[in-house]
Design a protein around this motif. Structure first.
Motif, PDB file in Angstrom:
ATOM      1  N   ALA A   1       1.013  -1.015  -0.272  1.00 28.99           N
ATOM      2  CA  ALA A   1      -0.242   0.257   0.102  1.00 28.99           C
ATOM      3  C   ALA A   1       0.982   0.727  -0.039  1.00 28.99           C
ATOM      4  O   ALA A   1       0.493   2.413   0.163  1.00 28.99           O
ATOM      5  N   ALA A   2       2.009   0.997   0.477  1.00 25.36           N
ATOM      6  CA  ALA A   2       2.972   2.524   0.536  1.00 25.36           C
ATOM      7  C   ALA A   2       3.328   3.120  -0.766  1.00 25.36           C
ATOM      8  O   ALA A   2       3.570   3.858  -1.051  1.00 25.36           O
ATOM      9  N   GLY A   3       3.654   1.229  -1.086  1.00 25.64           N
ATOM     10  CA  GLY A   3       4.557   1.795  -2.525  1.00 25.64           C
ATOM     11  C   GLY A   3       3.803   1.946  -3.350  1.00 25.64           C
ATOM     12  O   GLY A   3       4.236   2.700  -4.396  1.00 25.64           O
ATOM     13  N   ALA A   4       1.972   1.976  -3.616  1.00 24.74           N
ATOM     14  CA  ALA A   4       1.276   2.042  -4.514  1.00 24.74           C
ATOM     15  C   ALA A   4       1.011   3.795  -4.299  1.00 24.74           C
ATOM     16  O   ALA A   4       1.131   4.823  -4.988  1.00 24.74           O
ATOM     17  N   ILE A   5       1.029   4.320  -2.784  1.00 29.33           N
ATOM     18  CA  ILE A   5       1.160   5.427  -2.649  1.00 29.33           C
ATOM     19  C   ILE A   5       1.919   6.501  -3.209  1.00 29.33           C
ATOM     20  O   ILE A   5       1.997   7.869  -3.573  1.00 29.33           O
ATOM     21  N   GLY A   6       3.235   6.572  -3.021  1.00 32.94           N
ATOM     22  CA  GLY A   6       4.135   6.755  -3.511  1.00 32.94           C
ATOM     23  C   GLY A   6       4.733   6.902  -4.629  1.00 32.94           C
ATOM     24  O   GLY A   6       4.490   8.160  -5.692  1.00 32.94           O
ATOM     25  N   VAL A   7       4.002   5.755  -5.803  1.00 28.96           N
ATOM     26  CA  VAL A   7       3.716   5.731  -6.864  1.00 28.96           C
ATOM     27  C   VAL A   7       2.481   6.770  -7.172  1.00 28.96           C
ATOM     28  O   VAL A   7       3.418   7.389  -8.259  1.00 28.96           O
ATOM     29  N   ALA A   8       1.878   6.955  -7.123  1.00 28.70           N
ATOM     30  CA  ALA A   8       0.936   7.340  -6.890  1.00 28.70           C
ATOM     31  C   ALA A   8       0.651   9.035  -7.142  1.00 28.70           C
ATOM     32  O   ALA A   8       0.623   9.636  -7.673  1.00 28.70           O
ATOM     33  N   ALA A   9       1.801   9.592  -5.394  1.00 25.55           N
ATOM     34  CA  ALA A   9       2.642  10.677  -5.619  1.00 25.55           C
ATOM     35  C   ALA A   9       3.445  11.219  -6.768  1.00 25.55           C
ATOM     36  O   ALA A   9       3.119  12.286  -6.589  1.00 25.55           O
ATOM     37  N   VAL A  10       4.494  10.090  -7.029  1.00 20.63           N
ATOM     38  CA  VAL A  10       4.836  11.051  -8.326  1.00 20.63           C
ATOM     39  C   VAL A  10       4.110  11.362  -9.703  1.00 20.63           C
ATOM     40  O   VAL A  10       4.501  12.412 -10.417  1.00 20.63           O
ATOM     41  N   TRP A  11       3.740  10.589  -9.767  1.00 24.12           N
ATOM     42  CA  TRP A  11       2.775  10.888 -10.633  1.00 24.12           C
ATOM     43  C   TRP A  11       2.303  12.127 -10.620  1.00 24.12           C
ATOM     44  O   TRP A  11       2.101  12.948 -11.603  1.00 24.12           O
ATOM     45  N   PHE A  12       1.433  12.235  -9.270  1.00 27.06           N
ATOM     46  CA  PHE A  12       0.516  13.213  -9.559  1.00 27.06           C
ATOM     47  C   PHE A  12       1.313  14.428  -9.207  1.00 27.06           C
ATOM     48  O   PHE A  12       1.236  15.671 -10.209  1.00 27.06           O
ATOM     49  N   ALA A  13       2.520  14.902  -8.939  1.00 24.13           N
ATOM     50  CA  ALA A  13       3.563  15.935  -8.803  1.00 24.13           C
ATOM     51  C   ALA A  13       3.749  15.832 -10.567  1.00 24.13           C
ATOM     52  O   ALA A  13       4.608  17.101 -11.110  1.00 24.13           O
TER      53      ALA A  13
ATOM     54  N   PRO B   1       1.948  20.037 -11.558  1.00 21.28           N
ATOM     55  CA  PRO B   1       3.150  20.199 -10.718  1.00 21.28           C
ATOM     56  C   PRO B   1       3.214  21.742  -9.456  1.00 21.28           C
ATOM     57  O   PRO B   1       3.045  21.509  -8.030  1.00 21.28           O
ATOM     58  N   GLY B   2       2.336  22.056 -10.316  1.00 20.31           N
ATOM     59  CA  GLY B   2       1.250  23.179  -9.042  1.00 20.31           C
ATOM     60  C   GLY B   2       0.670  22.773  -8.047  1.00 20.31           C
ATOM     61  O   GLY B   2       0.724  22.629  -7.092  1.00 20.31           O
ATOM     62  N   TRP B   3      -0.730  22.064  -8.258  1.00 16.75           N
ATOM     63  CA  TRP B   3      -1.261  21.611  -7.481  1.00 16.75           C
ATOM     64  C   TRP B   3      -0.105  20.888  -5.957  1.00 16.75           C
ATOM     65  O   TRP B   3      -0.439  20.749  -4.583  1.00 16.75           O
ATOM     66  N   ALA B   4       0.737  19.761  -6.680  1.00 21.86           N
ATOM     67  CA  ALA B   4       1.354  19.404  -6.272  1.00 21.86           C
ATOM     68  C   ALA B   4       1.875  20.460  -4.778  1.00 21.86           C
ATOM     69  O   ALA B   4       2.420  19.643  -3.689  1.00 21.86           O
TER      70      ALA B   4
END
Length: 212
Positions: A16-28, A32-35
């Protein structure tokens, strides 16, 4: 089967932590502005939480000190409770690295701390109903010379020193800072500093309490 289930349960948070990390990187990468805005908000929330925690701790310390600063209350404290009261007052006054050492094997020193200015303190607390004698002052001076070299000694008592004990303190190679009953009350109420001028001097004054 049971062993495999346990291993699967242990791995679930990691996945789950890995999935969240991947999602955070994709979102950023995609936004980038929202991130950046979200990151800034997170930093502000963390800073606010730390500030709130500090204020809660300080408020609790003020309540504790106000509830125990009267001499009549101090006279009913145990030795360890008196040491804790002194340590909390030192923290409130800005002393750093305040550590309570009281108990078996404390080497004759109940509290060590770093002064607001340069210098280290070794504190002995005497919650006594009788006067502090010369032998006890000599024992403290021995502890300072042997195990706490480089520390300024501070003897804090809810009572007073005998005349001989006062002479021992004043005649020592490195005179002690001595806080007796009258000065103790003012200090615990925040009406007087523990140290002369609020910081250590090269040679501390002989006594902070009244002669008697």
């Amino acid at each position: 089967m049971a062993r495999g289930s346990k291993r699967s349960r242990r791995q679930t948070p990691i996945v789950a932590a890995g999935a969240i990390g991947v999602a955070a990187v994709w979102f950023a990468a995609e936004h980038p502005g929202w991130a950046a805005a979200a990151g800034g908000l997170l930093v502000l929330l963390l800073a606010a939480a730390l500030l709130l925690r500090r204020r809660v701790i300080e408020a609790g310390r003020r309540r504790f000190l106000a509830a125990n600063a009267e001499l009549e209350r101090i006279d009913r404290l145990s030795g360890s409770a008196f040491e804790h009261l002194v340590a909390e007052r030192m923290r409130a006054d800005g002393f750093r690295q305040v550590r309570e050492r009281g108990g078996a094997g404390d080497g004759g020193v109940d509290i060590v701390a770093v002064a607001p200015g340069p210098g280290r303190l070794a504190v002995q607390c005497k919650r006594y109903s009788r006067p502090v004698g010369a032998a006890e002052v000599r024992e403290f001076l021995g502890a300072l010379a042997n195990s706490f070299a480089g520390h300024t000694g501070v003897l804090i008592t809810s009572s007073r020193l005998t005349r001989q004990a006062r002479q021992e303190a004043q005649g020592a190679r490195d005179p002690l800072i001595v806080v007796e009953r009258d000065h103790l009350a003012d200090w615990l109420l925040g009406e007087a500093p523990l140290l002369p001028g609020g910081r250590l001097t090269r040679r501390p004054p002989p006594l902070a309490g009244k002669a008697g």
